[in-house]
Design a protein around this motif. Structure first.
Motif, short mmCIF file in Angstrom:
data_model
loop_
_atom_site.label_atom_id
_atom_site.label_comp_id
_atom_site.label_asym_id
_atom_site.label_seq_id
_atom_site.Cartn_x
_atom_site.Cartn_y
_atom_site.Cartn_z
N SER A 1 0.82 -1.21 0.00
CA SER A 1 0.00 0.00 0.00
C SER A 1 0.85 1.26 0.00
O SER A 1 1.86 1.36 0.70
CB SER A 1 -0.92 0.01 1.22
N TYR A 2 0.40 2.23 -0.75
CA TYR A 2 1.04 3.55 -0.77
C TYR A 2 1.02 4.17 0.63
O TYR A 2 1.91 4.95 0.98
CB TYR A 2 0.30 4.45 -1.76
N PHE A 3 0.02 3.79 1.43
CA PHE A 3 -0.14 4.40 2.75
C PHE A 3 0.70 3.73 3.83
O PHE A 3 0.57 4.06 5.02
CB PHE A 3 -1.62 4.44 3.13
N LEU A 4 1.56 2.80 3.42
CA LEU A 4 2.54 2.27 4.35
C LEU A 4 3.96 2.51 3.83
O LEU A 4 4.82 3.00 4.57
CB LEU A 4 2.33 0.77 4.60
N THR A 5 4.21 2.20 2.58
CA THR A 5 5.56 2.35 2.04
C THR A 5 5.70 3.53 1.08
O THR A 5 6.75 3.72 0.46
CB THR A 5 6.01 1.06 1.33
N GLY A 6 4.63 4.33 0.95
CA GLY A 6 4.71 5.56 0.17
C GLY A 6 5.02 5.33 -1.29
O GLY A 6 4.64 4.31 -1.89
N TYR A 7 5.75 6.27 -1.88
CA TYR A 7 6.04 6.20 -3.31
C TYR A 7 6.99 5.05 -3.66
O TYR A 7 7.21 4.76 -4.84
CB TYR A 7 6.63 7.53 -3.79
N SER B 1 10.85 0.36 14.54
CA SER B 1 12.29 0.57 14.41
C SER B 1 12.60 1.61 13.34
O SER B 1 13.44 2.48 13.53
CB SER B 1 12.98 -0.76 14.06
N PHE B 2 11.90 1.51 12.21
CA PHE B 2 12.10 2.49 11.15
C PHE B 2 11.73 3.89 11.62
O PHE B 2 12.36 4.88 11.23
CB PHE B 2 11.28 2.12 9.91
N GLY B 3 10.70 3.97 12.43
CA GLY B 3 10.27 5.27 12.96
C GLY B 3 11.35 5.93 13.81
O GLY B 3 11.47 7.16 13.82
N ILE C 1 15.93 9.25 7.68
CA ILE C 1 15.17 8.92 6.48
C ILE C 1 14.83 10.19 5.69
O ILE C 1 14.93 10.23 4.47
CB ILE C 1 13.87 8.16 6.84
N ILE C 2 14.45 11.23 6.43
CA ILE C 2 14.07 12.49 5.78
C ILE C 2 15.32 13.28 5.43
O ILE C 2 16.23 13.43 6.24
CB ILE C 2 13.18 13.33 6.72
N LYS C 3 15.37 13.80 4.23
CA LYS C 3 16.44 14.69 3.80
C LYS C 3 15.82 16.03 3.41
O LYS C 3 15.08 16.11 2.44
CB LYS C 3 17.23 14.09 2.62
N PHE C 4 16.08 17.04 4.20
CA PHE C 4 15.38 18.30 4.05
C PHE C 4 15.75 19.07 2.79
O PHE C 4 15.11 20.03 2.42
CB PHE C 4 15.62 19.17 5.29
N ASN C 5 16.81 18.67 2.12
CA ASN C 5 17.21 19.34 0.89
C ASN C 5 16.70 18.60 -0.34
O ASN C 5 17.09 18.91 -1.46
CB ASN C 5 18.74 19.47 0.82
N ASN C 6 15.82 17.65 -0.13
CA ASN C 6 15.33 16.83 -1.24
C ASN C 6 13.95 17.31 -1.66
O ASN C 6 13.42 18.29 -1.14
CB ASN C 6 15.27 15.36 -0.79
N ASN C 7 13.30 16.58 -2.60
CA ASN C 7 11.97 16.98 -3.05
C ASN C 7 10.91 16.56 -2.04
O ASN C 7 11.21 15.92 -1.03
CB ASN C 7 11.68 16.39 -4.44
N TYR C 8 9.67 16.90 -2.35
CA TYR C 8 8.58 16.68 -1.41
C TYR C 8 8.41 15.22 -1.01
O TYR C 8 7.95 14.91 0.10
CB TYR C 8 7.26 17.21 -1.99
N LYS C 9 8.80 14.27 -1.89
CA LYS C 9 8.64 12.85 -1.59
C LYS C 9 9.41 12.45 -0.33
O LYS C 9 9.01 11.53 0.38
CB LYS C 9 9.10 12.00 -2.77
N SER C 10 10.52 13.12 -0.08
CA SER C 10 11.35 12.74 1.06
C SER C 10 10.67 13.04 2.39
O SER C 10 11.10 12.55 3.43
CB SER C 10 12.69 13.46 0.99
N PHE C 11 9.59 13.84 2.35
CA PHE C 11 8.90 14.18 3.59
C PHE C 11 7.75 13.22 3.91
O PHE C 11 7.12 13.34 4.95
CB PHE C 11 8.36 15.62 3.51
N PRO D 1 7.75 10.15 5.01
CA PRO D 1 7.85 9.40 6.26
C PRO D 1 7.37 10.15 7.51
O PRO D 1 7.12 9.52 8.53
CB PRO D 1 9.36 9.09 6.36
N ILE D 2 7.24 11.47 7.41
CA ILE D 2 6.82 12.22 8.60
C ILE D 2 5.31 12.17 8.80
O ILE D 2 4.80 12.53 9.86
CB ILE D 2 7.30 13.69 8.52
#
Length: 334
Positions: free
Chosen positions: A132-138, A221-223, A229-239, A241-242
């Motif tokens: 599901s997109y709502f667990l592992t995202g893009y 654990s991933f949390g 996991i998040i890289k603030f200089n990346n595109n919107y997809k990197s956000f 996990p928050i």
């Protein structure tokens, strides 16, 4: 070079899972490969025999990253192929990989990890949740035979790269036991902005799924690794996990906000219904059985809640050794 591929498999010890993985590698149609397994400890008297050359290295309690780097340095090969001990490959895996590398000159290639065909109902539910997109995202395309594409990174349970490039980009960070694959690709992309990382459904492997409880522990654990996991200089997809943490904080805020009780309940119901409707729309794309749909919905919610609490635990500075023990527990398929 006689053997083009060094297939590297890190593990704790020689187990039934890894022996099955090795046995299935005998079916490879492309034969110019050898296998290196890297263990914490030796728990056997004689090395098992297969139709291919098998190297067994015992290095003690080390991270998966250390084991992969050690095996890659130890032996000569043109390419490195990484899989996990609880996986097995289809017979055309290396044959298809070599075609993609030589014909298209991709830098890194890999494919999806599918559940074992004979897994239990509960283990398949874990797979449905991760799809599901709502667990592992893009990144959910890596859980089924999605269309071929270029991507930012591939999981360490299924990717292939030249040995030269692997060490050109510094190998994996031996200190990391979480997110070591993502970290590797981030460094590689910085060093080579034109890096061609290619996902192909033809490079699928089978990966034994955890049961839902182990999946929830894994997401916790991933949390705890959220801000790596998040890289603030990346595109919107990197956000993405928050989002589990953000949604959980909104629910907490609704519980404590100073408004009338009836309005509070109404807002919580509307917010909950909206989220569940979005998840269900996504699940309906690949599941039709209503029992599976409802159970998958529940596991997605619990997994996201666990991820959010893991993030809170990390923010509050909980013991890192405890967090690591929880992660190791989640990796045990027994």
């Amino acid at each position: 070079m006689k053997n083009k591929f060094n297939i590297i498999i890190p593990s704790i010890q020689l187990s039934e899972e890894i022996l099955y993985c090795l046995k299935k590698l005998e079916d490879q149609l492309y034969k110019k490969f050898f296998v290196t397994i890297v263990l914490d400890k030796k728990n056997f008297d004689q090395s098992p025999k297969f139709k291919f050359k098998l190297n067994i290295l015992v290095v003690g309690k080390k991270t998966m990253s250390y084991k992969r780097n050690f095996a890659a340095k130890k032996y000569n090969s043109e390419y490195l192929a990484f899989i996990d001990s609880d996986t097995y490959t289809h017979k055309n895996w290396l044959k298809n990989a070599l075609k993609l590398i030589e014909k298209n000159r991709f830098d890194v290639i890999g494919g999806p990890s599918l559940p074992f065909p004979n897994q239990s109902f509960s283990e398949k539910i874990s797979h449905y949740a991760k799809r599901s997109y709502f667990l592992t995202g893009y990144l959910n395309f890596r859980k089924y035979k999605a269309k071929a594409r270029f991507c930012e990174w591939l999981e360490s349970c299924n990717f292939l790269i030249s040995k030269k490039n692997y060490f050109l980009y510094g190998g994996m960070d031996v200190k990391k036991y979480l997110g070591e694959d993502k970290d590797f690709f981030e460094r590689a992309n910085k060093l080579n902005p034109n890096l061609k990382t290619y996902y192909s459904p033809k490079l699928f492997i089978y990966h034994k799924e955890r049961n839902p409880i182990k999946l929830i522990l894994q997401r916790f654990s991933f949390g705890t690794d959220l801000f790596n996991i998040i890289k603030f200089n990346n595109n919107y997809k990197s956000f993405q996990p928050i989002l589990p943490l953000l949604v959980t904080l909104i629910f907490i805020l609704l519980l404590f906000i100073k408004i009338s009780f009836s309005l509070k309940i109404t807002l919580i119901i509307i917010f909950t219904f909206f989220i569940q409707a979005l998840i269900l729309i996504d699940i309906f794309k690949y599941l039709k059985n209503y029992n599976k749909i409802i159970i998958t919905l529940i596991i997605i919610n619990l997994s996201n809640l666990a991820f959010a609490f893991g993030s809170l635990f990390a923010l509050l500075g909980f013991n890192k050794n405890l967090i690591r023990k929880i992660y190791l527990k989640s990796r045990n398929n027994k």
